[in-house]
Design a protein around this motif. Structure first.
Motif, PDB file in Angstrom:
ATOM      1  N   VAL A  78       0.859  -1.179   0.000  1.00  0.00           N
ATOM      2  CA  VAL A  78       0.000   0.000   0.000  1.00  0.00           C
ATOM      3  C   VAL A  78       0.898   1.232   0.000  1.00  0.00           C
ATOM      4  N   VAL A  79       0.641   2.154  -0.913  1.00  0.00           N
ATOM      5  CA  VAL A  79       1.385   3.415  -0.926  1.00  0.00           C
ATOM      6  C   VAL A  79       0.399   4.573  -0.816  1.00  0.00           C
ATOM      7  N   ASP A  80       0.818   5.603  -0.117  1.00  0.00           N
ATOM      8  CA  ASP A  80       0.008   6.814   0.023  1.00  0.00           C
ATOM      9  C   ASP A  80       0.907   8.017  -0.171  1.00  0.00           C
ATOM     10  N   ALA A  81       0.413   9.001  -0.910  1.00  0.00           N
ATOM     11  CA  ALA A  81       1.218  10.188  -1.201  1.00  0.00           C
ATOM     12  C   ALA A  81       1.492  11.018   0.045  1.00  0.00           C
ATOM     13  N   GLY A 209      -5.408   3.988  13.423  1.00  0.00           N
ATOM     14  CA  GLY A 209      -5.628   2.697  14.046  1.00  0.00           C
ATOM     15  C   GLY A 209      -5.822   1.588  13.041  1.00  0.00           C
ATOM     16  N   LEU A 210      -6.569   1.862  11.964  1.00  0.00           N
ATOM     17  CA  LEU A 210      -6.782   0.854  10.927  1.00  0.00           C
ATOM     18  C   LEU A 210      -5.474   0.517  10.222  1.00  0.00           C
ATOM     19  N   ALA A 211      -4.638   1.528   9.985  1.00  0.00           N
ATOM     20  CA  ALA A 211      -3.345   1.284   9.341  1.00  0.00           C
ATOM     21  C   ALA A 211      -2.428   0.467  10.247  1.00  0.00           C
ATOM     22  N   ASP A 212      -2.409   0.784  11.529  1.00  0.00           N
ATOM     23  CA  ASP A 212      -1.548   0.061  12.458  1.00  0.00           C
ATOM     24  C   ASP A 212      -1.985  -1.389  12.631  1.00  0.00           C
ATOM     25  N   ALA A 213      -3.251  -1.691  12.334  1.00  0.00           N
ATOM     26  CA  ALA A 213      -3.780  -3.040  12.533  1.00  0.00           C
ATOM     27  C   ALA A 213      -3.849  -3.844  11.235  1.00  0.00           C
ATOM     28  N   LEU A 214      -3.179  -3.395  10.176  1.00  0.00           N
ATOM     29  CA  LEU A 214      -3.194  -4.158   8.927  1.00  0.00           C
ATOM     30  C   LEU A 214      -2.537  -5.521   9.128  1.00  0.00           C
ATOM     31  N   PRO A 215      -2.979  -6.530   8.393  1.00  0.00           N
ATOM     32  CA  PRO A 215      -2.368  -7.859   8.519  1.00  0.00           C
ATOM     33  C   PRO A 215      -0.879  -7.841   8.189  1.00  0.00           C
ATOM     34  N   ALA A 216      -0.182  -8.883   8.645  1.00  0.00           N
ATOM     35  CA  ALA A 216       1.276  -8.927   8.531  1.00  0.00           C
ATOM     36  C   ALA A 216       1.757  -8.985   7.092  1.00  0.00           C
ATOM     37  N   ASN A 217       0.923  -9.470   6.164  1.00  0.00           N
ATOM     38  CA  ASN A 217       1.366  -9.566   4.769  1.00  0.00           C
ATOM     39  C   ASN A 217       1.080  -8.298   3.968  1.00  0.00           C
ATOM     40  N   VAL A 218       0.773  -7.200   4.666  1.00  0.00           N
ATOM     41  CA  VAL A 218       0.570  -5.892   4.030  1.00  0.00           C
ATOM     42  C   VAL A 218       1.720  -4.970   4.428  1.00  0.00           C
ATOM     43  N   SER A 219       2.383  -4.377   3.441  1.00  0.00           N
ATOM     44  CA  SER A 219       3.430  -3.378   3.684  1.00  0.00           C
ATOM     45  C   SER A 219       2.893  -2.000   3.308  1.00  0.00           C
ATOM     46  N   LEU A 220       2.916  -1.086   4.247  1.00  0.00           N
ATOM     47  CA  LEU A 220       2.429   0.275   4.030  1.00  0.00           C
ATOM     48  C   LEU A 220       3.605   1.224   3.911  1.00  0.00           C
ATOM     49  N   HIS A 221       3.582   2.060   2.864  1.00  0.00           N
ATOM     50  CA  HIS A 221       4.602   3.085   2.660  1.00  0.00           C
ATOM     51  C   HIS A 221       3.898   4.439   2.540  1.00  0.00           C
ATOM     52  N   GLU A 222       4.192   5.323   3.473  1.00  0.00           N
ATOM     53  CA  GLU A 222       3.618   6.665   3.451  1.00  0.00           C
ATOM     54  C   GLU A 222       4.592   7.627   2.783  1.00  0.00           C
ATOM     55  N   GLN A 223       4.096   8.832   2.488  1.00  0.00           N
ATOM     56  CA  GLN A 223       4.895   9.855   1.805  1.00  0.00           C
ATOM     57  C   GLN A 223       5.551   9.268   0.556  1.00  0.00           C
TER      58      GLN A 223
END
Length: 457
Positions: A78-81, A209-223
């Motif tokens: 998951v990427v977010d600008a 809170g929803l972002a912090d609780a994402l499943p382990a197989n999800v990688s989140l990249h902000e900015q």
């Protein structure tokens, strides 16, 4: 219609113009009152994923979670600008609405009430479960909402809501000025329709809170803004400032900003248009000020005229929110002069509704963007051979986009779901004319809404 044929299949392209990114100006009041947070690291280098989700708002987070649940061994990126909680989802008014709700004079959701009701019920249940399961501290409380009218003309429009709520069997209560004053602490409204199922919350805290609780197989990249998107060779390649992501499939959840990626040519731009909205939040009321307000507990008000009226909240930490003002913003920006004018308008709105609180300051002021469709229907489903997604929130997206984001994942994976029929029944947005005619039409629409709701200021 087969599940994999939802919506027109549009030719893929790549963006050739500089992208206009979300205006994360660090003024979001909902985030400012929360503890500091360190964003997840920006994406760097070449990353291979099974799925790419673009956007970490309510739709994107729901889609990523659902993909991870259905494919526990897949790698979802998951990427977010911007940063979670400071994106558009974290800047709304903090209403998780459980019943069909109109925006402006459009009654589209009321006409499709049964389908929207099924989606809203599912989205609300999902959010409520996640908040409890992960102990997300976001002031989540099922306080209901008051849909309020100032003028007799607007008061009569409440009957449309009453009729649909009766047909749905949804509980509701019509209240006059005196009853509203006892509950809200203001005599500004002539009448209001109370529905008890809406949840009031801090949207930035819920997103975090929803972002912090994402499943382990999800990688989140902000900015991590996507600067260019390639769909050639049967793969999705998203180019970011410090790297790129390769994946077989893309789930697009960037709402109005998605139109800039060039993926849909003129068709996408002709279906949605961006508006900028504005919010203000007071400092916490002192015990003495709270006694002057007289409201026994927190509440939320949505206006009969969304364009001219004001959305109001009295939060559980004793602040008052004012949400009022819409500006057409084809470049996702408004000028400092517009911001200052709206700031003054918010002060006037607050003073008119709460004259007993003249010594209370509006401590925070911010703007946020929404994507509107001409007929009120969202753009949802299959958008191109390798792309599914959701856009066109029409200004009430916490629960609705949670449900549609998750269902977009089901559709993309060919997973049958009983709610897919309801999502398909919503149809799609009607096309708008090309520029400059679209801009003229949108400005005319806003002017018309302001004229129709002129007594609701």
């Amino acid at each position: 219609m087969p599940l994999d044929q939802r919506g027109p299949v549009m030719a893929a392209a790549t963006a050739s113009q500089p992208l206009l990114l979300p205006n994360d100006d660090a003024t979001n009041g909902w985030s400012a009152i929360l503890p500091p947070r360190t964003p997840r690291p920006a994406l760097q280098g070449d990353v291979q994923a099974d799925w790419l989700v673009l956007g970490a708002g309510f739709a994107g987070l729901a889609a990523a979670r659902r993909l991870a649940e259905l494919r526990p061994h897949a790698h979802i990126v998951v990427v977010d600008a911007g940063t979670v909680g400071d994106n558009a989802s974290g800047r709304n008014s903090g209403f998780a609405i459980d019943v069909p709700h109109n925006i402006g004079s459009s009654l589209e959701e009321l006409r499709q009430a049964a389908h929207y009701q099924a989606l809203l019920t599912a989205g609300m249940n999902d959010l409520e479960l996640l908040v409890a399961q992960h102990r997300i501290d976001c002031q989540w409380r099922r306080a209901g909402k008051y849909h309020c009218a100032v003028s007799p003309a607007a008061e009569r429009t409440l009957q449309h809501h009453v009729d649909e709520l009766r047909a749905l069997g949804a509980p509701h209560e019509l209240l006059d000025r005196n009853a509203l004053a006892a509950r809200l602490g203001t005599r500004h409204f002539a009448a209001g329709l109370y529905t008890p199922g809406t949840v009031l919350l801090n949207p930035a805290a819920l997103c975090r809170g929803l972002a912090d609780a994402l499943p382990a197989n999800v990688s989140l990249h902000e900015q991590t803004p996507v600067q260019r998107l390639d769909l050639s060779g049967g793969k999705v390649v998203a180019h970011t400032p410090q790297g790129r992501v390769r994946a077989p499939q893309l789930l697009l959840a960037a709402n109005g900003f998605a139109q800039q990626l060039g993926l849909f040519g003129s068709a996408w731009g002709a279906e949605t248009f961006p508006l900028v909205t504005f919010g203000s939040l007071t400092a916490p009321l002192t015990p003495e000020q709270r006694s002057r307000l007289g409201a026994p507990e927190g509440w939320g008000v949505t206006p009969a005229s969304a364009v001219t009226g004001a959305t109001l909240r009295y939060t559980d930490d004793h602040r008052i929110l004012v949400r009022q003002g819409f500006e057409y913003a084809p470049h996702f920006r408004v000028s400092p002069a517009v911001r200052e004018r709206v700031r003054r308008e918010h002060a006037a709105v607050f003073a008119a509704r709460f004259p007993q609180l003249a010594d209370v300051a509006l401590e925070h002021f911010w703007e946020g963007s929404i994507a509107i469709t001409r007929n009120g229907a969202p753009r949802w489903g299959r958008l191109a051979p390798q792309v599914h997604g959701v856009a066109g929130c029409n200004g009430a997206g916490v629960v609705k986009f949670t449900a549609l984001g998750a269902l977009a994942a089901d559709l993309a994976l060919g997973q049958d779901h009983p709610l897919l029929a309801h999502a398909l029944a919503l149809g799609g947005p009607t096309r708008m004319p090309p520029q400059p005619f679209m801009g003229l039409g949108v400005r005319a629409y806003i002017a018309r809404e302001k004229w129709l709701g002129r007594a609701e200021v």
